[in-house]
Structures are given as C-alpha cells and as structure tokens.
Design a protein around this motif. Structure first.
Motif, short mmCIF file in Angstrom:
data_model
loop_
_atom_site.label_atom_id
_atom_site.label_comp_id
_atom_site.label_asym_id
_atom_site.label_seq_id
_atom_site.Cartn_x
_atom_site.Cartn_y
_atom_site.Cartn_z
N LEU A 19 0.83 -1.20 0.00
CA LEU A 19 0.00 0.00 0.00
C LEU A 19 0.87 1.26 0.00
CD1 LEU A 19 -2.92 -0.94 2.43
CD2 LEU A 19 -3.07 -0.53 -0.03
N LEU A 20 1.89 1.29 0.85
CA LEU A 20 2.77 2.45 0.90
C LEU A 20 3.51 2.65 -0.42
CD1 LEU A 20 4.23 2.17 4.51
CD2 LEU A 20 2.77 3.99 3.63
N LEU A 21 4.01 1.57 -0.98
CA LEU A 21 4.72 1.67 -2.26
C LEU A 21 3.78 2.07 -3.39
CD1 LEU A 21 7.15 -1.37 -1.97
CD2 LEU A 21 7.75 1.06 -1.89
N PHE A 140 9.13 12.08 4.46
CA PHE A 140 10.27 11.17 4.38
C PHE A 140 9.93 9.96 3.52
CE2 PHE A 140 12.28 7.29 6.10
CZ PHE A 140 13.58 7.55 5.69
N VAL A 141 8.75 9.39 3.72
CA VAL A 141 8.35 8.18 2.98
C VAL A 141 8.25 8.45 1.49
CG1 VAL A 141 6.41 6.58 2.68
CG2 VAL A 141 7.24 7.10 4.95
N ILE A 150 11.16 1.73 3.47
CA ILE A 150 9.95 0.90 3.53
C ILE A 150 10.28 -0.53 3.14
CG2 ILE A 150 7.70 0.45 2.45
CD1 ILE A 150 7.40 3.48 2.14
N ILE A 151 10.99 -0.67 2.04
CA ILE A 151 11.35 -2.01 1.56
C ILE A 151 12.24 -2.72 2.58
CG2 ILE A 151 12.61 -3.27 -0.23
CD1 ILE A 151 11.65 -1.02 -2.19
N TRP A 158 9.81 -9.19 7.87
CA TRP A 158 9.56 -10.51 7.29
C TRP A 158 10.52 -11.53 7.90
CZ3 TRP A 158 5.92 -12.03 3.68
CH2 TRP A 158 6.09 -13.30 3.12
N ILE A 159 11.78 -11.18 7.95
CA ILE A 159 12.81 -12.08 8.48
C ILE A 159 12.60 -12.31 9.98
CG2 ILE A 159 15.30 -12.27 8.98
CD1 ILE A 159 15.71 -10.77 6.24
#
Length: 179
Positions: A19-21, A140-141, A150-151, A158-159
């Motif tokens: 969503l952010l991307l 900033f985003v 973000i990535i 995730w990790i």
C-alpha cells in the motif's frame, strides 16, 4: 497456531508495504507525468503543513509538520479551513469571509487577512483531519530514501517474524519431546 500467526503477520507486512509503495508510485506518476501537485485518492488529498501560520497557541492548532487530510467540497463557508493554491504553493488557511470575489482567508496566527481573495477554482478542498507531526513522516516516505526504508523495514520484519516463528516451533517441538 504459530504458523497461522506467522502467516498473518507476514500478510499484514506485505499489505502495508505494498500500500505504501503503491501510494508513492501513484503520487510520483500523478505529480511528474500529469502535473498534479496534490493528487487525490477517492477525493481526498494530503499535504504537509510548511509554516506556523495556523498555530495561534490555543491548543487545537495546525502546526508546521502536521499532515492535513483535505476533501474537495462543492461549497465552503466561513470558518472552514481550506487548502488552496497561491502562486506555486499550497496554503492552508481559514475562511474568515465569503465575498463575491472569492474567499477571504487568514492564518489563525496571522494578524491580517491574506492579501488577495481565493477564487473557488484555486481551492483544493476543506481540511477534514489533522494528523499531528505525521507530515514529517509522510514527507520522508515520499523520498527515494524513504521508499528504500519501507522495503528494508518490510524485509526486516519478514525475516524477524520468520525467526520468531521458527524459535517458537522449536520450543514447541522440544516441549513435545519432553512430555
């Protein structure tokens, strides 16, 4: 149970990051390909407040760095806080009078009304929500470093969720073996 929690957390992480991307890509395309400096989604636009003109010190102010959520309206009335184009920038001020020439506006912290009336076509919309300080984060985003962040944060989460789930599974297996 642990696998379900892991899957749910990872799904949430992916959705939030996507969503952010997606929002960032939409804003970039709208701004640079179509020239819309304040693109809207479902009629809503957001902007970061760049000055202290709305901070008169009474506690419910719009401050520099706040994020304002703006919605286009058919009509605006005295007392509404609007975002409008003034020259090459957007301004967020309160309507203090509706005149035949447009809206007379003023920043709450300013001593005098703005120099020229705001014509209806210059108004982007009425402020419907203010998120204190969130404009700095959104600013900033929207930068390349922000997108990379973000990535990176999404990948790190995730990790970490995978590691936590693996440790919890090992602990559960160990407890089963001891029983």
């Amino acid at each position: 149970m642990i696998k379900a929690i892991k899957a749910a957390l990872r799904t949430i992480i992916v959705i939030v990051c996507l969503l952010l991307l997606s929002y960032n890509i939409y804003v970039i395309v709208a701004r640079y390909a179509f020239g819309d400096e304040a693109p809207s989604i479902f009629g809503y636009t957001s902007a970061t407040v760049a000055s202290w003109s709305m901070d008169d010190g009474d506690g419910d102010d719009i401050k520099k760095g706040d994020l304002v959520i703006v919605r286009a309206q058919d009509n605006y009335a005295e007392g509404d806080i609007i975002m409008f184009r003034s020259g090459n920038e957007f301004v967020t001020h309160r309507i203090i009078e509706v005149s035949p020439y447009g809206y007379i506006t003023k920043g709450d912290a300013n001593d005098a009304a703005d120099f020229e009336p705001v014509v209806h076509s210059a108004v982007k919309g009425k402020v419907v929500a203010v998120l204190g300080g969130a404009g700095n984060f959104v600013g900033f985003v929207r930068t390349p470093v922000g997108i990379i962040t973000i990535i990176a944060v999404g990948a790190a989460l995730w990790i970490v969720t995978g590691l936590i789930a693996s440790l919890a599974e090992k602990k559960a297996d160990k407890n089963k073996d001891e029983d």
